[in-house]
Enzyme design. Sequence first.
Site, short mmCIF file in Angstrom:
data_model
loop_
_atom_site.label_atom_id
_atom_site.label_comp_id
_atom_site.label_asym_id
_atom_site.label_seq_id
_atom_site.Cartn_x
_atom_site.Cartn_y
_atom_site.Cartn_z
CG LEU A 87 -21.81 2.88 38.50
CD1 LEU A 87 -22.38 2.62 39.84
CD2 LEU A 87 -21.24 4.42 38.33
CB CYS A 88 -17.14 -1.15 39.35
SG CYS A 88 -18.85 -2.19 39.81
CG ASN A 89 -14.59 -1.43 33.60
OD1 ASN A 89 -15.43 -0.86 32.93
ND2 ASN A 89 -13.59 -0.87 34.40
CE LYS B 24 -11.86 -6.18 35.95
NZ LYS B 24 -10.65 -5.82 35.66
CE LYS C 87 -34.36 4.17 49.53
NZ LYS C 87 -32.65 4.81 49.11
CG ASP D 277 -30.65 13.74 48.73
OD1 ASP D 277 -30.80 14.99 49.04
OD2 ASP D 277 -31.27 13.00 48.87
#
Length: 362
Positions: free
Chosen positions: A41-43, A45, A89, A185
């Site tokens: 998703l964000c390399n 980082k 959760k 969702d």
Amino acid sequence: MNDQKMSCWRKKSKKKNSEANQRQRWFQENGKVLLEDLIELCNGKSNPIKTFSAEEILQATDNFSESNLVIRFNFMYRGILQNRPVLIKRATWNYYKSDTLEKICRDIAVSSMVSGHKNFLKLLGCCLEFEHPVLVCEYAERIPFNTPNPEMLLPWRMRIKIAKEIAIAVSYLHTALSRTMIHTDIQPFNIFVDSNGTAKLSDFCLCIAIPEGETFVKVHADRVEGTLDYLEYNYAATGLITEYTDVFSFGVLLQNFFTRTYGVVDCCCSEDESLFEEFEDKQNVMNLRISDRISKFVEEGRIFDMLDPKMLESMGDDETEEHKIRRMKAVLMLSLRCTGHRGDVPKMMEVAKELKRIERWT
């Protein structure tokens, strides 16, 4: 120490070591999947993610006591951790149709990416020492949606503020990250409000990242997941996911939030039945009926007939009936644009701007 006591001590010691070894294995297995998702998703980082021990989580929730259960269907518990109230959760394998570990790690990864924004439920950390990773979030309350208690119904100003702030949050997912993220969702159970009245979007288990340079992702029909009455028709029927997947769901949310024509909130469907099949079988899906009904009432000038009387009272005596109708009609017309019943479907940034404008009307 006699032989009997020695034997008992050895058994306890062996059990304790076995539990510790199992938790270490879970930590490594869960950590591997989470790291892979963060890299995708964000390399890699991302913001640092604090980890809590299993003992801390069990103590905070009193061993996941039912008395601390806030939301039963997605296993959200209240607890006290490091002297502060938190939400914890804990998902289970049968909560999702498939890929439970990957979905929970996606929830953690996306939560860590957006926690700096005030309109997302802030991730405080996680615990990887259970079979399924556990999320620890700031404490907030679920919005009282469709409650039978009239004292808990939200006034107009609070509803428009929550709608605006959730629109801002969804717009942030679509535009502010390195890749466009589609929540898929958006529905009332995923919205919280903190003690300051700030709305918080949560639950990113079903979040989908659109590849760079693309505007959509397509999944197989049997991989379509979400809350049935909030699903965009195109996504439910074909598996095509775009920004408009969230825009549609948000439109249904607005319709349910500002009228007394409530949709039915369904959880994920059973393992042997895909949402595609369920959608196909349900010819007049609730959200279609709601949108059509709202459209008809707006055309006939009967807006008041479908509004929550308590909400109308909360708009104040200083507003004329004409002004109240104007504001409510603006919200409902926006919702119909979101669901494709009125003109071009807007992007979430435009939706957020329009709700800000309606909120400021005097």
